[in-house]
Every structure is written in structure tokens, then in C-alpha cells.
Design an enzyme around this catalytic site. Structure first.
Site, mmCIF file in Angstrom:
data_model
loop_
_atom_site.group_PDB
_atom_site.id
_atom_site.type_symbol
_atom_site.label_atom_id
_atom_site.label_comp_id
_atom_site.label_asym_id
_atom_site.label_seq_id
_atom_site.Cartn_x
_atom_site.Cartn_y
_atom_site.Cartn_z
ATOM 1 N N PRO A 9 6.157 5.553 12.214
ATOM 2 C CA PRO A 9 5.595 5.412 13.555
ATOM 3 C C PRO A 9 4.944 4.058 13.831
ATOM 4 O O PRO A 9 4.243 3.506 12.983
ATOM 5 C CB PRO A 9 4.547 6.537 13.630
ATOM 6 N N ASN A 10 5.204 3.594 15.035
ATOM 7 C CA ASN A 10 4.626 2.367 15.614
ATOM 8 C C ASN A 10 5.199 1.073 15.049
ATOM 9 O O ASN A 10 4.878 -0.001 15.545
ATOM 10 C CB ASN A 10 3.090 2.363 15.490
ATOM 11 N N ARG A 17 1.804 -6.634 19.255
ATOM 12 C CA ARG A 17 0.336 -6.586 19.200
ATOM 13 C C ARG A 17 -0.106 -6.859 17.768
ATOM 14 O O ARG A 17 0.701 -6.794 16.843
ATOM 15 C CB ARG A 17 -0.175 -5.190 19.627
ATOM 16 N N TYR A 22 -0.065 -7.842 11.338
ATOM 17 C CA TYR A 22 1.340 -7.535 11.022
ATOM 18 C C TYR A 22 2.302 -8.704 11.232
ATOM 19 O O TYR A 22 3.504 -8.556 11.015
ATOM 20 C CB TYR A 22 1.804 -6.336 11.862
ATOM 21 N N ASN A 73 8.469 2.646 4.715
ATOM 22 C CA ASN A 73 7.116 2.354 5.195
ATOM 23 C C ASN A 73 6.783 3.520 6.122
ATOM 24 O O ASN A 73 7.219 3.544 7.286
ATOM 25 C CB ASN A 73 7.071 1.023 5.951
ATOM 26 N N ALA A 76 1.367 5.286 9.511
ATOM 27 C CA ALA A 76 0.136 6.077 9.332
ATOM 28 C C ALA A 76 0.399 7.426 8.651
ATOM 29 O O ALA A 76 -0.530 8.023 8.092
ATOM 30 C CB ALA A 76 -0.544 6.283 10.682
ATOM 31 N N GLU A 97 7.731 2.587 -1.768
ATOM 32 C CA GLU A 97 6.870 2.551 -0.578
ATOM 33 C C GLU A 97 6.405 1.112 -0.319
ATOM 34 O O GLU A 97 6.015 0.412 -1.252
ATOM 35 C CB GLU A 97 5.660 3.456 -0.818
ATOM 36 N N HIS A 99 4.083 -1.475 2.425
ATOM 37 C CA HIS A 99 3.196 -1.700 3.568
ATOM 38 C C HIS A 99 3.100 -3.180 3.833
ATOM 39 O O HIS A 99 2.895 -3.971 2.893
ATOM 40 C CB HIS A 99 1.808 -1.104 3.311
ATOM 41 N N ARG A 106 -8.344 -2.711 4.172
ATOM 42 C CA ARG A 106 -8.572 -2.303 5.559
ATOM 43 C C ARG A 106 -9.502 -1.079 5.633
ATOM 44 O O ARG A 106 -10.264 -0.834 4.718
ATOM 45 C CB ARG A 106 -7.207 -2.068 6.228
#
Ligand code: CA2
Length: 145
Positions: A9-10, A17, A22, A73, A76, A97, A99, A106
Site C-alpha cells: 500500500p501507498n 510526497r 522515499y 515491500n 505498512a 523483505e 524497505h 523512524r
């Protein structure tokens, strides 16, 4: 070698943004970069992004027998989706995995990955390069078998 890259997601919002977290490149840029990487390493690559947990789970299930490795990835979902964790655990295809950001630097809730314990490994904080390293790890893992 057939490899699958799954983005959760996203990640379709990359480049639009939060460039300080990112980067300024888009999902399309990432997928083009990975296709080029795959071509160089003579492997077949499929990329898929979804904002829906069930769609990612279906892709993981369907990968069995069709792919030699998966880079995911989970976005969330990483931090709370036991359903994605169980889907990874339910297949024999090795999963790495990735990121883009260093989740450990964070917010506290990002420090936990419920999916990492059922993966072959986790790469964080290296931007898009992390996906290339994960693909390379899968290519090398399969070479030794
Ligand atoms: O660092 C990563 O790759 C993450 O998996 C990205 C997820 C985040 O929830 C994870 O904690 C870490 C977020 C996906 C992208 O979200 C965006 C938000 C704003 C602008 C562009 C993308």
C-alpha cells in the site's frame, strides 16, 4: 529464473510526497530500474503493486510453482499483517523483505516487522538499491542449489 517484486500500500505514491523519506523517483521508475537489472542478469521479472491485502496474499499463493523468488515491500502491512506473514509462511518460494527507508530510525510502530521472521532476509534504508540487492540475493541463493 523467474522473480516477482511485490509492492504494498501507498508505494504507488512514491515520488509524489515525502521525497526526504522515499526519494523523488516514482514506482514506475523503480519498476523500470528493476527490469533493466533483471535483463542484465538474464532473469524474468514481474512487478506488481497493490493497496489491498488480499490481492498481495493471492499473488503470494499464486507464486508457488511459478516463481523462484519474491521481493516484497509490504508497506505498512509489515507492521501488523499476520495474514501476509501467514501467506509468506505458507509458500516454499524464498521471500526477501525490502524497505526503502530505514524503518528502525523512524517512529516506534515501524520498528516491528511481523513479516520479517518468515522471510529469507530483510534489507532496509538503502532506497531502490535495496530491491536490487534483494534480487541479487535470490539469484545467488538459487545458483547454489
Ligand atoms: O520504507 C518503506 O519502504 C516502507 O515500507 C514504506 C511504507 C511505510 O508504511 C513503511 O513503514 C516503510 C509507506 C509506503 C509509501 O508511502 C508513501 C507516503 C507518502 C508519499 C509516498 C509514499
Amino acid at each position: 529464473m523467474r522473480l516477482l517484486v511485490l509492492n504494498g500500500p501507498n508505494l504507488n505514491r512514491l515520488g509524489l510526497r515525502e521525497p526526504t523519506v522515499y526519494g523523488s523517483q516514482t514506482l514506475q521508475d523503480l519498476e523500470a530500474q528493476l527490469q533493466e537489472f533483471a535483463d542484465k542478469h538474464s532473469c524474468e521479472l514481474t512487478c506488481f503493486q497493490s493497496n489491498h491485502e488480499g490481492e498481495l496474499i493471492d499473488k503470494l499463493h499464486d507464486a508457488e510453482g511459478h516463481y523462484d523468488g519474491i521481493v516484497i515491500n509490504p508497506g505498512a502491512f509489515t507492521h501488523y499483517s499476520y495474514a501476509i506473514r501467514d501467506a509468506i509462511a505458507s509458500i516454499s518460494v524464498p521471500v526477501m523483505e525490502v524497505h526503502i527507508s530505514n524503518i528502525h530510525k523512524r517512529e516506534e510502530f515501524r520498528h516491528t516487522s511481523v513479516t520479517a521472521p518468515v522471510t529469507a532476509g530483510q534489507i532496509v534504508g538503502l532506497g531502490f538499491y535495496g530491491y536490487e540487492l534483494a534480487l541479487l540475493a535470490l539469484l545467488n541463493q538459487n545458483k547454489g542449489e
